[in-house]
Design a protein around this motif. Structure first.
Motif, PDB file in Angstrom:
ATOM      1  N   ARG A  31      72.256 -20.777 -14.903  1.00 11.28           N
ATOM      2  CA  ARG A  31      72.559 -20.124 -13.615  1.00 11.28           C
ATOM      3  C   ARG A  31      72.334 -18.611 -13.655  1.00 11.28           C
ATOM      4  NH1 ARG A  31      79.082 -19.963 -12.710  1.00 11.28           N
ATOM      5  NH2 ARG A  31      79.701 -19.372 -14.818  1.00 11.28           N
ATOM      6  N   ARG A 167      69.173 -20.276 -11.833  1.00 14.38           N
ATOM      7  CA  ARG A 167      69.311 -21.482 -11.018  1.00 14.38           C
ATOM      8  C   ARG A 167      70.625 -22.170 -11.372  1.00 14.38           C
ATOM      9  NH1 ARG A 167      64.236 -24.019  -9.066  1.00 14.38           N
ATOM     10  NH2 ARG A 167      62.553 -22.482  -9.350  1.00 14.38           N
ATOM     11  N   GLU A 168      71.439 -22.395 -10.365  1.00 11.45           N
ATOM     12  CA  GLU A 168      72.712 -23.072 -10.578  1.00 11.45           C
ATOM     13  C   GLU A 168      72.590 -24.527 -10.130  1.00 11.45           C
ATOM     14  OE1 GLU A 168      77.240 -22.828  -8.858  1.00 11.45           O
ATOM     15  OE2 GLU A 168      76.220 -20.961  -9.384  1.00 11.45           O
ATOM     16  N   ARG A 170      73.808 -27.735  -8.615  1.00 12.02           N
ATOM     17  CA  ARG A 170      74.833 -27.994  -7.613  1.00 12.02           C
ATOM     18  C   ARG A 170      75.195 -29.471  -7.481  1.00 12.02           C
ATOM     19  NH1 ARG A 170      75.179 -23.839  -3.749  1.00 12.02           N
ATOM     20  NH2 ARG A 170      75.252 -21.862  -4.877  1.00 12.02           N
ATOM     21  N   ASP A 180      69.194 -28.186  -8.026  1.00  8.82           N
ATOM     22  CA  ASP A 180      69.678 -26.821  -8.204  1.00  8.82           C
ATOM     23  C   ASP A 180      69.827 -26.117  -6.865  1.00  8.82           C
ATOM     24  OD1 ASP A 180      67.190 -25.741  -7.393  1.00  8.82           O
ATOM     25  OD2 ASP A 180      66.434 -25.622  -9.446  1.00  8.82           O
ATOM     26  N   ASP A 181      70.290 -24.874  -6.896  1.00  6.06           N
ATOM     27  CA  ASP A 181      70.568 -24.146  -5.658  1.00  6.06           C
ATOM     28  C   ASP A 181      69.309 -23.613  -4.997  1.00  6.06           C
ATOM     29  OD1 ASP A 181      70.036 -22.215  -7.545  1.00  6.06           O
ATOM     30  OD2 ASP A 181      71.842 -21.024  -7.170  1.00  6.06           O
TER      31      ASP A 181
END
Length: 373
Positions: A31, A167-168, A170, A180-181
């Protein structure tokens, strides 16, 4: 096999390492642009000496072996088998060390009791007053601020590793996939979530009653010492903290030698290791009650300075950095790590606590073996 690893701290990076080493393709998602959590905010110590016997010691010893092998291949890791010394000043402290030497696994840890002159011959920077020291040969060190970067450089050169920072993740989807987000979906044969102290959000949705807690600590780093500190250094308060030293002698120490009030209030021990640039990383405290403070307190730092200067017999170099960090620890502290299948093809690996840097190569190796990589 295509392996999706979420989290680029040392535990996640070691999972990626073992997957690539075994010939698999890895997509590594983080992230932050690069890892910024506990894997960087630690001593970089490969700390075998204080580990509990049984599985924990076996894991630490295997990890020590793996770290050395990886360090031979990757000089940027900064691996060095420097061992550790715990200077002793009182009869009660000496008795705890003698009890540790009587353990069946003492030889595996590299325990040896040294006189003050022997300890100073091993580490001449220790000019302060003490009567003996516990030497632990199996302890070692790496450079925490650069270790993951050095590992990543070699992983990228393999041609089977893709790193996606910033990149988180989710959502966990069916079919061994995550979203990812950025809205991108990453599919693999297996997903391993190595989320460290990030226990909310997606992790809470997957495991609402996760038996893992967060722990906060304070540390600092000095300007170069101006001479080698050839071993890591601990103080006798570390006996109170590490399970390897549990004994009747430790009970007597706790009953008969009160801890410094500041150290007791902040659940402190001294650990100290020299960085490759000559500076000293020094800590630490332990805070367990949430919500954690947002600031750092000066009294613990003042206590650490007093202890270090008493061992060095000289003023400490200027403190250049102070920081706090948070790591994840199993609530059952006898467990090395929490490893759980949370969905089909999706595993969560977290909670090694202060053992993360030490044990991560062996933790990841066990995951790889159990999942049949």
């Amino acid at each position: 096999m295509r392996v999706i690893v979420v989290g680029a701290g040392v535990v996640g990076t070691m999972h990626a390492w073992h997957a690539v080493e075994r010939g698999h393709e890895v997509v590594h998602i983080e992230r932050e642009s690069e890892a910024r959590g506990a894997s960087l905010r630690n001593f970089g110590q490969i700390w075998v000496s204080g580990r509990a016997g049984g599985e924990e010691l076996d894991t630490a010893l295997r990890a020590r072996e793996l770290w050395e092998g990886i360090g031979e291949r990757i000089p940027g890791l900064g691996f060095r088998p420097n061992g550790s010394l715990t200077p002793l000043r009182t009869g009660l402290e000496l008795a705890v060390a003698e009890a540790a030497l009587a353990r069946e696994d003492a030889a595996a840890r590299g325990y040896k009791l040294l006189g003050a002159d022997e300890a100073r011959a091993l580490n001449p920077a220790l000019r302060g007053a003490f009567s003996a020291a516990l030497w632990c040969e199996r302890d070692a060190a790496v450079e925490p601020r650069t270790a993951q970067l050095a590992l990543k450089e070699v992983l990228l050169a393999s041609g089977r590793y893709t790193y996606l920072g910033g990149r988180e993740v989710r959502e966990v989807l069916g079919g061994n996939a995550v979203r990812d987000d950025h809205g991108d979906v990453h599919r693999g044969d297996v997903v391993v979530l190595c989320t460290g102290a990030w226990l909310g959000g997606l992790v809470r949705e997957l495991v609402p009653d996760l038996p893992v807690r967060r722990v906060r600590l304070q540390m600092m780093q000095t300007a170069p010492l101006g001479e080698p500190l050839t071993t890591s250094v601990a103080d006798a308060d570390s006996f109170r903290y590490y399970p390897a030293y549990a004994s009747e002698a430790l009970d007597a120490l706790n009953a008969g030698q009160a801890q410094d009030p500041t150290a007791a209030a902040h659940k402190m021990q001294l650990l100290m290791v020299q960085r490759k640039d000559g500076g000293l990383t020094i800590g630490d405290t332990h805070e367990y009650e949430h919500p954690f403070a947002f600031d750092v307190l000066e009294e613990p730092y003042e206590h650490l300075v007093r202890v270090v200067e008493s061992f060095l017999g000289r003023p400490l170099p200027r403190i250049q950095r102070r920081w706090a960090g948070v790591y994840a620890q199993c609530t059952d502290t006898s467990r090395v790590v929490h490893r759980q299948q949370v969905r089909d093809g999706v595993w969560l690996v977290t909670g090694p606590g202060g053992r993360g840097m030490t044990c991560s190569p062996a933790i990841a190796e066990k995951t790889a073996n159990e999942l049949g990589w």
